[in-house]
Scaffold this motif. Sequence first.
Motif, PDB file in Angstrom:
ATOM      1  N   PRO A   5       0.815  -1.223   0.000  1.00 35.54           N
ATOM      2  CA  PRO A   5       0.000   0.000   0.000  1.00 35.54           C
ATOM      3  C   PRO A   5       0.849   1.274   0.000  1.00 35.54           C
ATOM      4  O   PRO A   5       0.516   2.250  -0.679  1.00 35.54           O
ATOM      5  N   GLN A   6       1.935   1.251   0.773  1.00 40.19           N
ATOM      6  CA  GLN A   6       2.767   2.451   0.886  1.00 40.19           C
ATOM      7  C   GLN A   6       3.455   2.782  -0.436  1.00 40.19           C
ATOM      8  O   GLN A   6       3.527   3.952  -0.837  1.00 40.19           O
ATOM      9  N   ILE A   7       3.964   1.754  -1.126  1.00 38.73           N
ATOM     10  CA  ILE A   7       4.623   1.977  -2.407  1.00 38.73           C
ATOM     11  C   ILE A   7       3.625   2.473  -3.447  1.00 38.73           C
ATOM     12  O   ILE A   7       3.932   3.333  -4.281  1.00 38.73           O
ATOM     13  N   ASP A   8       2.412   1.937  -3.407  1.00 41.30           N
ATOM     14  CA  ASP A   8       1.369   2.389  -4.330  1.00 41.30           C
ATOM     15  C   ASP A   8       1.086   3.881  -4.140  1.00 41.30           C
ATOM     16  O   ASP A   8       0.988   4.641  -5.116  1.00 41.30           O
ATOM     17  N   VAL A   9       0.968   4.312  -2.876  1.00 39.02           N
ATOM     18  CA  VAL A   9       0.725   5.733  -2.584  1.00 39.02           C
ATOM     19  C   VAL A   9       1.880   6.587  -3.103  1.00 39.02           C
ATOM     20  O   VAL A   9       1.683   7.651  -3.709  1.00 39.02           O
ATOM     21  N   ARG A  10       3.109   6.135  -2.881  1.00 38.74           N
ATOM     22  CA  ARG A  10       4.286   6.883  -3.338  1.00 38.74           C
ATOM     23  C   ARG A  10       4.308   6.993  -4.866  1.00 38.74           C
ATOM     24  O   ARG A  10       4.597   8.060  -5.424  1.00 38.74           O
TER      25      ARG A  10
ATOM     26  N   ALA B 212       1.987   9.525  -6.122  1.00 37.07           N
ATOM     27  CA  ALA B 212       2.445  10.885  -5.833  1.00 37.07           C
ATOM     28  C   ALA B 212       3.654  11.285  -6.700  1.00 37.07           C
ATOM     29  O   ALA B 212       4.227  12.359  -6.508  1.00 37.07           O
ATOM     30  N   GLY B 213       4.047  10.387  -7.613  1.00 38.82           N
ATOM     31  CA  GLY B 213       5.114  10.738  -8.537  1.00 38.82           C
ATOM     32  C   GLY B 213       6.504  10.306  -8.135  1.00 38.82           C
ATOM     33  O   GLY B 213       7.490  10.728  -8.743  1.00 38.82           O
ATOM     34  N   HIS B 214       6.609   9.434  -7.128  1.00 40.71           N
ATOM     35  CA  HIS B 214       7.921   8.998  -6.653  1.00 40.71           C
ATOM     36  C   HIS B 214       8.330   7.667  -7.300  1.00 40.71           C
ATOM     37  O   HIS B 214       7.487   6.850  -7.659  1.00 40.71           O
ATOM     38  N   TRP B 215       9.635   7.460  -7.409  1.00 40.25           N
ATOM     39  CA  TRP B 215      10.198   6.219  -7.941  1.00 40.25           C
ATOM     40  C   TRP B 215      11.271   5.772  -6.955  1.00 40.25           C
ATOM     41  O   TRP B 215      12.407   6.221  -6.998  1.00 40.25           O
ATOM     42  N   ASP B 216      10.890   4.873  -6.031  1.00 36.93           N
ATOM     43  CA  ASP B 216      11.731   4.552  -4.873  1.00 36.93           C
ATOM     44  C   ASP B 216      12.614   3.323  -5.061  1.00 36.93           C
ATOM     45  O   ASP B 216      13.044   2.711  -4.082  1.00 36.93           O
ATOM     46  N   LYS B 217      12.919   2.982  -6.303  1.00 34.55           N
ATOM     47  CA  LYS B 217      13.691   1.754  -6.545  1.00 34.55           C
ATOM     48  C   LYS B 217      15.049   1.781  -5.854  1.00 34.55           C
ATOM     49  O   LYS B 217      15.527   0.760  -5.355  1.00 34.55           O
TER      50      LYS B 217
ATOM     51  N   VAL C 277      -1.166   5.690  11.703  1.00 33.15           N
ATOM     52  CA  VAL C 277       0.069   4.907  11.846  1.00 33.15           C
ATOM     53  C   VAL C 277       0.471   4.400  10.461  1.00 33.15           C
ATOM     54  O   VAL C 277      -0.266   3.617   9.853  1.00 33.15           O
ATOM     55  N   PRO C 278       1.618   4.833   9.940  1.00 34.89           N
ATOM     56  CA  PRO C 278       1.955   4.511   8.549  1.00 34.89           C
ATOM     57  C   PRO C 278       2.280   3.053   8.286  1.00 34.89           C
ATOM     58  O   PRO C 278       2.106   2.566   7.159  1.00 34.89           O
ATOM     59  N   ASN C 279       2.752   2.322   9.297  1.00 36.98           N
ATOM     60  CA  ASN C 279       3.183   0.940   9.071  1.00 36.98           C
ATOM     61  C   ASN C 279       2.172  -0.086   9.581  1.00 36.98           C
ATOM     62  O   ASN C 279       2.530  -1.200   9.972  1.00 36.98           O
ATOM     63  N   VAL C 280       0.906   0.281   9.556  1.00 40.95           N
ATOM     64  CA  VAL C 280      -0.156  -0.694   9.816  1.00 40.95           C
ATOM     65  C   VAL C 280      -1.097  -0.700   8.622  1.00 40.95           C
ATOM     66  O   VAL C 280      -1.414   0.350   8.062  1.00 40.95           O
ATOM     67  N   ILE C 281      -1.504  -1.893   8.198  1.00 37.47           N
ATOM     68  CA  ILE C 281      -2.434  -2.063   7.083  1.00 37.47           C
ATOM     69  C   ILE C 281      -3.760  -2.530   7.662  1.00 37.47           C
ATOM     70  O   ILE C 281      -3.807  -3.492   8.434  1.00 37.47           O
ATOM     71  N   LEU C 282      -4.832  -1.843   7.307  1.00 36.98           N
ATOM     72  CA  LEU C 282      -6.142  -2.059   7.919  1.00 36.98           C
ATOM     73  C   LEU C 282      -7.145  -2.591   6.900  1.00 36.98           C
ATOM     74  O   LEU C 282      -7.174  -2.144   5.751  1.00 36.98           O
TER      75      LEU C 282
END
Length: 314
Positions: free
Chosen positions: A124-129, A132-137, A274-279
């Motif tokens: 989920p976090q990578i999808d959001v990034r 938003a235009g980010h490339w976190d490779k 909390v950013p590191n919990v998936i609900l």
Amino acid sequence: MAANSAKPVLLVTAADLAPQALEMLDDFELVFAGKQPTEDDLVALCAQHKPVAIIVRYGKVNARIMDAAENLQVISKHGSGIDVIDQEAAAARGIAVRAATGANAAAVAEHAWALILACAKSVPQIDVRMRAGHWDKSTHKSFELEGRTLGLVGLGAIGRRVAKAGLAFGMQVQAFDPFAKEAPEGVKLVPLEEIYLTSDIVSLHCPLTAENRAMLNREALNQFKRGAILVNTARGGLIDEEALIEALASGQLRAAGLDSFAVEPMTTHPFQSVPNVILSPHIGGVSDAAYVNMGKGAAANVLAVVAENARNVA
């Protein structure tokens, strides 16, 4: 839906049941309580219709509801978690309580793995990034499962399916279950403390009881391997939610995937920031096939109890 129908009345604490379950219940007059029935709604419907059976999909069934249903013989859960039924009150009134055991096991096990993988790979976090235009490779590193240790608390129909998938991923799989006499091949039975101390991923698959409520408190979470992942597709009451938030914030836990909560529905909660919990909203057991299987299982339990009571009277 009239209370004076010649057919005995069955109350469903929902707006629907699978067609296959409806076919099984053709000898009953079905009353549907709606999508989110309150305690007062259920009391009123019981007082009006005098059901001989209740199929519980949503909400809880307590002594007040039972007392309003003077003809009640059986409370049948549309699923496996009967903690929403006051079992002591039912026993005192001679009302049978049944669960559709195993009917949603495949669905819940699959959802547990969806949460495990989402936590390990930060999906989920990578999808959001990305959106938003980010490339976190160059900066992202996921948590590889092969060779890691999966710890299961509970080794019933769901836990065994989760274990099988863990073995397929090349994981070391261990489980704690005080009622398990044996484990599937490749799965090691260990004490609960060892699950906490040595597992990279801990997944909960046990019922909620008075004895294990808030079993994952600060003390227990502090025993976890630092950076472990916790997944709960069982019952929210197993976890001290404030302690879990602290463990996630401190890095004691890498991530958590939660499908159940102490208070449901959960619409406003500190977890949401909390950013590191998936609900997810307690939908692990909600699939196309599970909907049918749970409906049929709940219906079969009603039919069995009512038939047995009829034979006893005769």
